[in-house]
Scaffold this active site. Structure first.
Site, PDB file in Angstrom:
ATOM      1  N   ASP A  79       0.766  -1.077  -0.128  1.00  0.00           N
ATOM      2  CA  ASP A  79      -0.099   0.065   0.190  1.00  0.00           C
ATOM      3  C   ASP A  79       0.900   1.300   0.059  1.00  0.00           C
ATOM      4  O   ASP A  79       0.469   2.329  -0.505  1.00  0.00           O
ATOM      5  CB  ASP A  79      -0.918  -0.144   1.161  1.00  0.00           C
ATOM      6  CG  ASP A  79      -0.293  -0.433   2.516  1.00  0.00           C
ATOM      7  OD1 ASP A  79       0.960  -0.687   2.696  1.00  0.00           O
ATOM      8  OD2 ASP A  79      -1.103  -0.051   3.272  1.00  0.00           O
TER       9      ASP A  79
HETATM   10  C1  LAN Z   1       3.557  -1.044  10.261  1.00  0.00           C
HETATM   11  C2  LAN Z   1       3.287   0.532   9.900  1.00  0.00           C
HETATM   12  C3  LAN Z   1       2.765   0.597   8.503  1.00  0.00           C
HETATM   13  C4  LAN Z   1       1.717  -0.494   8.076  1.00  0.00           C
HETATM   14  C5  LAN Z   1       0.854   0.164   6.816  1.00  0.00           C
HETATM   15  C6  LAN Z   1       1.567   0.511   5.818  1.00  0.00           C
HETATM   16  C7  LAN Z   1      -0.142   1.065   7.307  1.00  0.00           C
HETATM   17  C8  LAN Z   1      -0.006  -1.212   6.566  1.00  0.00           C
HETATM   18  O1  LAN Z   1      -1.075  -0.789   5.591  1.00  0.00           O
HETATM   19  C9  LAN Z   1       0.921  -2.312   6.159  1.00  0.00           C
HETATM   20  C10 LAN Z   1       1.881  -2.901   7.325  1.00  0.00           C
HETATM   21  C11 LAN Z   1       2.613  -1.610   7.889  1.00  0.00           C
HETATM   22  C12 LAN Z   1       4.002  -1.528   7.003  1.00  0.00           C
HETATM   23  C13 LAN Z   1       3.246  -1.870   9.217  1.00  0.00           C
HETATM   24  C14 LAN Z   1       3.659  -3.500   9.586  1.00  0.00           C
HETATM   25  C15 LAN Z   1       4.044  -3.766  11.204  1.00  0.00           C
HETATM   26  C16 LAN Z   1       4.717  -2.444  11.770  1.00  0.00           C
HETATM   27  C17 LAN Z   1       6.046  -2.305  11.000  1.00  0.00           C
HETATM   28  C18 LAN Z   1       3.812  -1.175  11.714  1.00  0.00           C
HETATM   29  C19 LAN Z   1       2.620  -1.201  12.371  1.00  0.00           C
HETATM   30  C20 LAN Z   1       4.613  -0.323  12.560  1.00  0.00           C
HETATM   31  C21 LAN Z   1       5.307  -1.061  13.606  1.00  0.00           C
HETATM   32  C22 LAN Z   1       5.144  -2.535  13.359  1.00  0.00           C
HETATM   33  C23 LAN Z   1       5.955  -3.450  13.759  1.00  0.00           C
HETATM   34  C24 LAN Z   1       5.731  -4.949  13.565  1.00  0.00           C
HETATM   35  C25 LAN Z   1       6.532  -2.992  15.110  1.00  0.00           C
HETATM   36  C26 LAN Z   1       7.495  -4.279  16.110  1.00  0.00           C
HETATM   37  C27 LAN Z   1       6.790  -5.308  16.372  1.00  0.00           C
HETATM   38  C28 LAN Z   1       7.048  -6.459  16.002  1.00  0.00           C
HETATM   39  C29 LAN Z   1       5.823  -7.434  16.559  1.00  0.00           C
HETATM   40  C30 LAN Z   1       8.071  -7.154  15.552  1.00  0.00           C
END
Ligand code: LAN
Length: 737
Positions: free
Chosen positions: A455
């Site tokens: 996305d």
């Molecule tokens: C994010 C942030 C952005 C998010 C979107 C782009 C909004 C989404 O549409 C796809 C997935 C994604 C890229 C995403 C995946 C998981 C993340 C990276 C996070 C929520 C930000 C933090 C999170 C990450 C997993 C945090 C670390 C924790 C663990 C369990 C490893």
């Protein structure tokens, strides 16, 4: 003085522990963010504090009051008059990205055991942040800032405070310790907590379920091979399994001996460790172990003592190689904050503190550390740069504010930033590190981090097309070839069910979710299709097709058709879509309705959109707005928030507009609510958390309160005018009859 020596801190954390007029945000290279504390007045004079610094530090920005808006578009205009002051000279918008409360422990424990220090100011403000975020009643910490106190949050953040030098007699720690003991003590910490405490040598490795690196030496096609897991999960388990295999732990010292006493209500040396492997405190449990999990782990735990050394060695070599490749592929940023700190420990253990890898890890650690009003936190990624710029630029173009001469330069600068942010090559280590292609992608944060997100690529592509194609005389910085690269990438990311996942195609079977070891997160084992990601991709493809009708138009058509089918099937019987990355139904509705409107569906002609509108309207509040708790995401059913939320109100209203909802009243009421919450300088104040991940963790998107307000108000203004002229037209038509 070492940053790990005892330190005196005040009992109250309201006032900063450092001089906030000395903090500066440096934005360098590709939108990289690092905070710096200036020690001398000369330095401060040479590098003055900007509005951007002051805003994010919670200091007054002193922008003038604007004339009260005459209408919704005027309110949007005022909003951008404020928000443009927060745009960096290079074109992007910075922002904090806090929320999860299990990241600072990784940062501080990981640094401590690796011998990496903090500055005195960082140390003080991390302590202050935790003091400010402690639960006001019981003094513990949760999984995220809005959650109840848990063993995970409390045990780990307690260690953070102690490592940073706070006395166990400090009132904050006395209170937190009492809560921890009431919850049963650190033996009931979830598995990721067991891992961190084991590394710190205050929990026995025997109290962990096996994390065998051997999974990596199975043939790639094995259904449960870890390369088929969700990328965040595997990227954390690779270095975890390496450290597990060698049972690596820090050397004992006085602090560790003290923590062994403080974290447990019972005698540390009398604990039956193997009996703690599946002991998870009930307040922490989101995804309890399944029967299949318990069975498999009982087998793995039996296998563990007889693991064949040559096989283990081979597996560890592979894990180490994957760690190095990940470090180098991402400029030592790594995919996320958890793997970042575990990779650091491995590089310290294997390569040593004098190595280049260690130095690079130290340098890039700063990218995750963010100082805000409450103190210093660790961010969920190294920022949300691309995500934020993509929304505000589209908002400006769609509302027409981008055509106003005073905003043109803002958009051109944004385009320049978007141009440099696109990833133009596949990673250095590509197939050997199981990576998805990146050529043509836009990432979530920066080019250096370098991961394709479906996305983000979609929204990045849309933002570029919008600016290049709609804003008068803008340079075409992103060439047709590069736009096509991005389209090629997107076309290759559709799952067989028609939807799009986050970073990769769904690689593993669904039953892998039954083996989720993390207890506190849901749906983390494999990729899933998401309505949000699906929408960003297909709307981007369709806008691209309008401007470049000859490029793979048949493929695009096929992909869109299949995606719409997926969206239809993902709608709940009540008419909503469950959001996975924002809270919750309002977020997903905005995306899903955008998709359906794209293929010509409207409230009048589509049962799906009609149901979606009725669903949303059934939740509109008396004040005209919407308010959903993050608990909607935990339970997949609508849970009201105590307060109406501006950002969610914008999402719900955008959904109604996409659906061509025919009556103006609900939209007018929502507009009034959002306008009534606007400050006189054009800004909106921070309300509840906007984002979510893994079903259970909230995360902040503080820039949303600007992009989605401006976008909604501007669009609502035009839409309401259109409705009015349509109604007038009908009236005239009828009169003529
Ligand atoms: C994010 C942030 C952005 C998010 C979107 C782009 C909004 C989404 O549409 C796809 C997935 C994604 C890229 C995403 C995946 C998981 C993340 C990276 C996070 C929520 C930000 C933090 C999170 C990450 C997993 C945090 C670390 C924790 C663990 C369990 C490893």
């Amino acid at each position: 003085m070492s940053c790990y020596q005892p330190i005196d801190v005040p009992e109250s954390s309201k006032e900063p522990f450092t001089d906030y007029s000395r903090w500066r945000l440096r934005s360098s290279e590709d939108g990289r963010h690092t905070w710096h504390y200036l020690r001398t007045d000369e330095e401060c004079e040479a590098w003055p504090q900007t509005e951007i610094d002051r805003y994010w530090l919670g200091l007054p920005v002193d922008l003038p009051a604007l004339p009260p808006p005459k209408d919704a578009l005027d309110a949007a205009r005022n909003g951008f008059k404020f928000y443009k002051h927060l745009q960096d000279a290079d074109g992007h918008w910075a922002g904090e990205y806090g929320g999860p409360m299990f990241l600072l422990p990784g940062l501080v424990i990981g640094s401590y055991v690796s011998g990496m220090t903090f500055t005195q100011e960082e140390r003080l403000e991390i302590i202050r942040y935790l003091m400010n975020l402690a639960h006001p009643v019981d003094g513990g910490w949760g999984l995220h800032i809005e959650g109840q106190s848990t063993v995970f949050g409390t045990a780990l953040n307690y260690c953070v405070m102690r490592i940073l030098g706070v006395s166990p007699e400090h009132p904050t720690l006395v209170k937190a310790r009492a809560t921890l003991h009431k919850l049963g003590g650190a033996t009931g910490v979830p598995s990721w907590g067991k891992f961190w405490l084991s590394v710190l040598n205050v929990y026995d490795w025997e109290g962990n379920n096996a994390i065998p690196p051997e999974l990596w030496v199975f043939p790639d096609m094995t259904p449960f091979h870890p390369h088929k897991w969700w990328i965040h999960t595997r990227t954390v388990y690779i270095p975890m399994s390496y450290l597990y295999a060698i049972r690596w732990k820090m050397e004992e010292n006085d602090l560790i001996l003290a923590l062994r006493e403080e974290l447990y209500p019972q005698n540390y040396y009398s604990i039956d460790w193997p009996a703690q492997r599946n002991n998870i405190c009930h307040v922490d449990l989101y995804a309890p172990h399944t029967a299949l999990f318990d069975f498999l782990y009982s087998v793995l735990n039996i296998y563990e003592p007889c693991a064949a050394p040559p096989l283990r060695k081979l597996a560890m070599e592979k894990c180490y190689r994957l760690v190095v490749q990940e470090d180098e592929n991402t400029g030592y940023q790594t995919l996320g904050p958890v793997s970042k700190m575990i990779n650091l420990i491995i590089r310290t253990v294997v390569d040593g503190p004098e190595s280049e890898a260690y130095k690079m890890h130290r340098e890039k650690r700063a990218d995750f550390m963010w100082i805000g009003r409450e103190g210093m936190r660790m961010c969920g990624t190294n920022g949300s740069q691309l995500w934020d710029i993509a929304f505000i630029t589209q908002a400006l173009v769609e509302t027409g504010l981008g055509d106003e001469s005073e905003n043109r330069d803002n958009l051109v600068r944004a385009l320049r930033w978007l141009d440099q942010c696109q990833i133009q090559h596949n990673p250095k280590y590509f197939e050997s590190s199981y990576r998805h292609p990146t050529k043509g992608a836009w990432p979530f944060s920066t080019r250096t981090q370098g991961y394709t997100v479906s996305d983000c690529t979609g929204e990045g592509l849309k933002a570029v097309l919008y600016i290049q194609e709609h804003v008068e005389s803008t340079p075409k910085l992103v060439s047709e070839r590069r736009l096509c690269d991005s389209v090629d990438l997107l076309l290759g990311m559709q799952n067989p069910d028609g939807g799009f996942a986050s970073y990769e195609l769904i690689r593993g079977p669904h039953w892998l979710e039954l083996l989720n070891p993390a207890e506190v997160f849901g749906a983390i084992m494999i990729e899933h299709s998401y309505p949000e990601c699906t929408t960003s991709v297909i709307t981007a493809l369709s806008i691209f097709r309008k401007h470049y009708p000859n490029y793979r138009s048949a493929d695009i058509e096929k992909v869109i058709k299949k995606a719409v089918k997926y969206l239809h099937s993902a709608q709940t019987p009540e008419g909503g879509w469950v959001g996975s990355w924002g809270i919750c139904f309002t977020y997903a509705a905005q995306f899903a309705c955008e998709s359906l409107s794209l293929v010509g569906e409207t409230y009048e002609n589509s049962p799906y959109l009609r149901k979606a509108c009725e669903f949303l309207l059934s939740h509109q509040r008396a004040d005209g707005g919407w308010g959903e708790s993050y608990k909607s995401c935990e339970t997949s059913t609508w849970v009201e928030h105590e307060q109406t939320q501006v950002v969610q109100t914008c999402w719900a209203t955008m959904a109604l507009i996409y659906a061509h909802y025919p009556k103006p009243e609900p939209i007018e009421r929502a507009v009034r609510l959002v306008m009534s919450r606007q400050n006189t300088d054009g800004s909106w104040s921070q309300e509840a958390m906007e984002g979510i991940f893994n079903k259970s963790v909230t995360i902040a998107y503080p820039n949303f309160k600007f992009s989605f307000t401006i976008w909604m108000l501007g669009r609502a203004h035009h839409y309401l005018n259109e409705l009015k002229s349509r109604q007038n037209g009908q009236r005239i038509g009828k009169a003529r009859h």
